[in-house]
Design a protein around this motif. Structure first.
Motif, PDB file in Angstrom:
ATOM      1  N   MET A 132       0.815  -1.215   0.000  1.00 27.70           N
ATOM      2  CA  MET A 132       0.000   0.000   0.000  1.00 27.70           C
ATOM      3  C   MET A 132       0.854   1.273   0.000  1.00 27.70           C
ATOM      4  SD  MET A 132      -3.011  -1.304   2.608  1.00 27.70           S
ATOM      5  CE  MET A 132      -4.045  -2.704   2.100  1.00 27.70           C
ATOM      6  N   ALA A 133       2.063   1.155  -0.517  1.00 25.67           N
ATOM      7  CA  ALA A 133       3.036   2.255  -0.475  1.00 25.67           C
ATOM      8  C   ALA A 133       2.558   3.518  -1.182  1.00 25.67           C
ATOM      9  CB  ALA A 133       4.365   1.797  -1.081  1.00 25.67           C
ATOM     10  N   ASP A 134       1.652   3.403  -2.144  1.00 20.19           N
ATOM     11  CA  ASP A 134       1.169   4.575  -2.877  1.00 20.19           C
ATOM     12  C   ASP A 134       0.263   5.462  -2.031  1.00 20.19           C
ATOM     13  OD1 ASP A 134       2.571   3.872  -5.110  1.00 20.19           O
ATOM     14  OD2 ASP A 134       0.877   2.952  -6.151  1.00 20.19           O
ATOM     15  N   GLU A 135      -0.132   4.993  -0.862  1.00 20.82           N
ATOM     16  CA  GLU A 135      -1.013   5.770   0.016  1.00 20.82           C
ATOM     17  C   GLU A 135      -0.321   5.969   1.369  1.00 20.82           C
ATOM     18  OE1 GLU A 135      -3.489   7.198  -1.126  1.00 20.82           O
ATOM     19  OE2 GLU A 135      -3.827   6.074  -2.986  1.00 20.82           O
ATOM     20  N   PRO A 136       0.501   7.031   1.502  1.00 21.96           N
ATOM     21  CA  PRO A 136       1.256   7.285   2.747  1.00 21.96           C
ATOM     22  C   PRO A 136       0.375   7.352   3.989  1.00 21.96           C
ATOM     23  CG  PRO A 136       2.015   8.715   0.984  1.00 21.96           C
ATOM     24  CD  PRO A 136       0.777   8.037   0.467  1.00 21.96           C
ATOM     25  N   GLU A 137      -0.836   7.873   3.835  1.00 21.82           N
ATOM     26  CA  GLU A 137      -1.765   7.957   4.966  1.00 21.82           C
ATOM     27  C   GLU A 137      -2.072   6.574   5.525  1.00 21.82           C
ATOM     28  OE1 GLU A 137      -6.536   8.799   5.509  1.00 21.82           O
ATOM     29  OE2 GLU A 137      -5.432   9.972   4.017  1.00 21.82           O
ATOM     30  N   VAL A 138      -2.254   5.607   4.628  1.00 22.00           N
ATOM     31  CA  VAL A 138      -2.547   4.236   5.039  1.00 22.00           C
ATOM     32  C   VAL A 138      -1.313   3.590   5.653  1.00 22.00           C
ATOM     33  CG1 VAL A 138      -3.334   1.964   4.260  1.00 22.00           C
ATOM     34  CG2 VAL A 138      -4.292   4.033   3.228  1.00 22.00           C
ATOM     35  N   VAL A 139      -0.162   3.802   5.030  1.00 16.47           N
ATOM     36  CA  VAL A 139       1.087   3.226   5.533  1.00 16.47           C
ATOM     37  C   VAL A 139       1.372   3.718   6.948  1.00 16.47           C
ATOM     38  CG1 VAL A 139       3.588   3.134   5.205  1.00 16.47           C
ATOM     39  CG2 VAL A 139       2.058   2.914   3.233  1.00 16.47           C
ATOM     40  N   GLU A 140       1.076   4.984   7.203  1.00 17.50           N
ATOM     41  CA  GLU A 140       1.279   5.548   8.536  1.00 17.50           C
ATOM     42  C   GLU A 140       0.466   4.790   9.579  1.00 17.50           C
ATOM     43  OE1 GLU A 140       0.542   9.806  10.846  1.00 17.50           O
ATOM     44  OE2 GLU A 140       0.697   9.755   8.652  1.00 17.50           O
ATOM     45  N   GLN A 141      -0.779   4.454   9.222  1.00 21.63           N
ATOM     46  CA  GLN A 141      -1.642   3.709  10.140  1.00 21.63           C
ATOM     47  C   GLN A 141      -1.131   2.283  10.354  1.00 21.63           C
ATOM     48  OE1 GLN A 141      -4.442   4.960  11.812  1.00 21.63           O
ATOM     49  NE2 GLN A 141      -3.568   6.874  11.065  1.00 21.63           N
TER      50      GLN A 141
END
Length: 236
Positions: free
Chosen positions: A201-210
Motif C-alpha cells: 500500500m506504499a502509494d497511500e502514505p496515509e494508510v502506511v502511517e496507520q
C-alpha cells in the motif's frame, strides 16, 4: 370476527409466504452476476454460483457453476478450464499451492484477489500458517464484505467457501498470501505484516502511517483493505 380456526389458517399462510420468500432470496443469492476468462483468454459474461458443492467434473480440481443467462441451464467449469473469474465484485484466479505445500485433494484451486496492486494480496481458506513437509492443506477462497473492487462486497472474511468444498467447517479459517502473482505468493503472517502491507500500500502514505502505527494487523486486514480502497478512491 376471526375464529380460532381462521387465526391458525392465517398464521400458517403467513409462515408459508415467509418460507417461500426467504427460500427464493437464498436461491437468488447463490447466483452472482459476473464473468470468467477461459484458458484461451476468452471472456464470457453470465451468472456464477461460486460454491456449488458436491463433486466437480474433474477429480481433484476446484470448480464453479456457470450459466449464460439468468434462466438458462447451468454447467460446471473446473480450474483447468479457466484463468480467472469475477463473481459480484470479487475477483478470483487459478493458483497452485505455493512452495512445497499441497492443497488437500486439489492440485489447483481458486484464490481471491483481496488487493490488486503490483504486489497482490490473495485470500484463501484452510491453507495453514506455513509450508513445509508436504503438509496437506485445503484452500477455498471466500467472498468478502466492504467497499472496493476486489474481495470486498459479500462476506467480510467470514463468507462462503468456494471451489467445490461444500463449506467444510474444518477449512473455515481465512489465510492470506502476498506476491506479484500466484506463482510467487508466500504466507502473510503477523511477523511480516507491517513490512509487507506497507510495501503493498506504499502509494497511500496515509494508510502506511496507520499500518506502521500498528492500527491494523492480520486479524483485521479486511478493515485495512476497505480503508485502503476508500483512500485510493478519494483521489479519482
Amino acid at each position: 370476527m376471526r375464529t380460532k380456526h381462521n387465526k391458525h389458517l392465517f398464521s400458517a399462510a403467513v409462515m408459508a409466504l415467509f418460507i417461500l420468500l426467504t427460500g427464493y432470496k437464498a436461491s437468488a443469492q447463490k447466483w452472482l452476476p459476473g464473468y470468467f476468462i477461459d484458458i484461451k483468454g476468452v471472456k464470457t459474461n453470465g451468472y456464477i454460483h461460486p460454491n456449488p458443492g458436491g463433486r466437480g467434473p474433474i477429480r481433484d480440481e476446484g470448480f464453479i457453476e456457470f450459466k449464460d443467462e439468468e434462466h438458462s441451464t447451468p454447467y460446471y467449469l473446473s480450474t483447468s478450464d479457466l484463468q480467472s473469474f469475477v463473481a459480484g465484485r470479487d475477483s478470483f484466479v487459478v493458483a497452485h499451492a505455493p512452495g512445497n505445500e499441497t492443497w488437500a485433494k486439489k492440485e489447483f484451486d481458486f484464490v481471491r484477489v483481496a488487493v490488486n496492486e503490483p504486489i497482490k494480496i490473495y485470500a484463501t481458506r484452510g491453507a495453514g500458517s506455513g509450508g513445509g513437509g508436504g503438509k496437506k492443506v485445503q484452500v477455498a477462497p471466500a467472498v468478502g464484505f466492504g467497499t472496493g473492487t476486489y474481495g470486498t462486497s459479500y462476506g467480510g472474511g467470514v463468507g462462503i467457501s468456494i471451489g467445490g468444498n461444500g463449506g467444510n467447517s474444518n477449512n473455515n479459517k481465512l489465510y492470506y498470501f502476498y506476491g506479484e502473482n500466484t506463482a510467487t505468493m508466500q504466507h502473510l503472517t503477523n511477523e511480516n505484516f507491517v513490512d509487507i502491507m506497507s510495501e503493498v500500500m506504499a502509494d497511500e502514505p496515509e494508510v502506511v502511517e496507520q499500518i506502521k502505527a500498528n492500527q491494523y494487523n492480520i486479524r483485521n486486514i479486511e478493515k485495512l483493505i476497505a480503508y485502503f480502497n476508500k483512500v485510493k478512491a478519494s483521489h479519482r
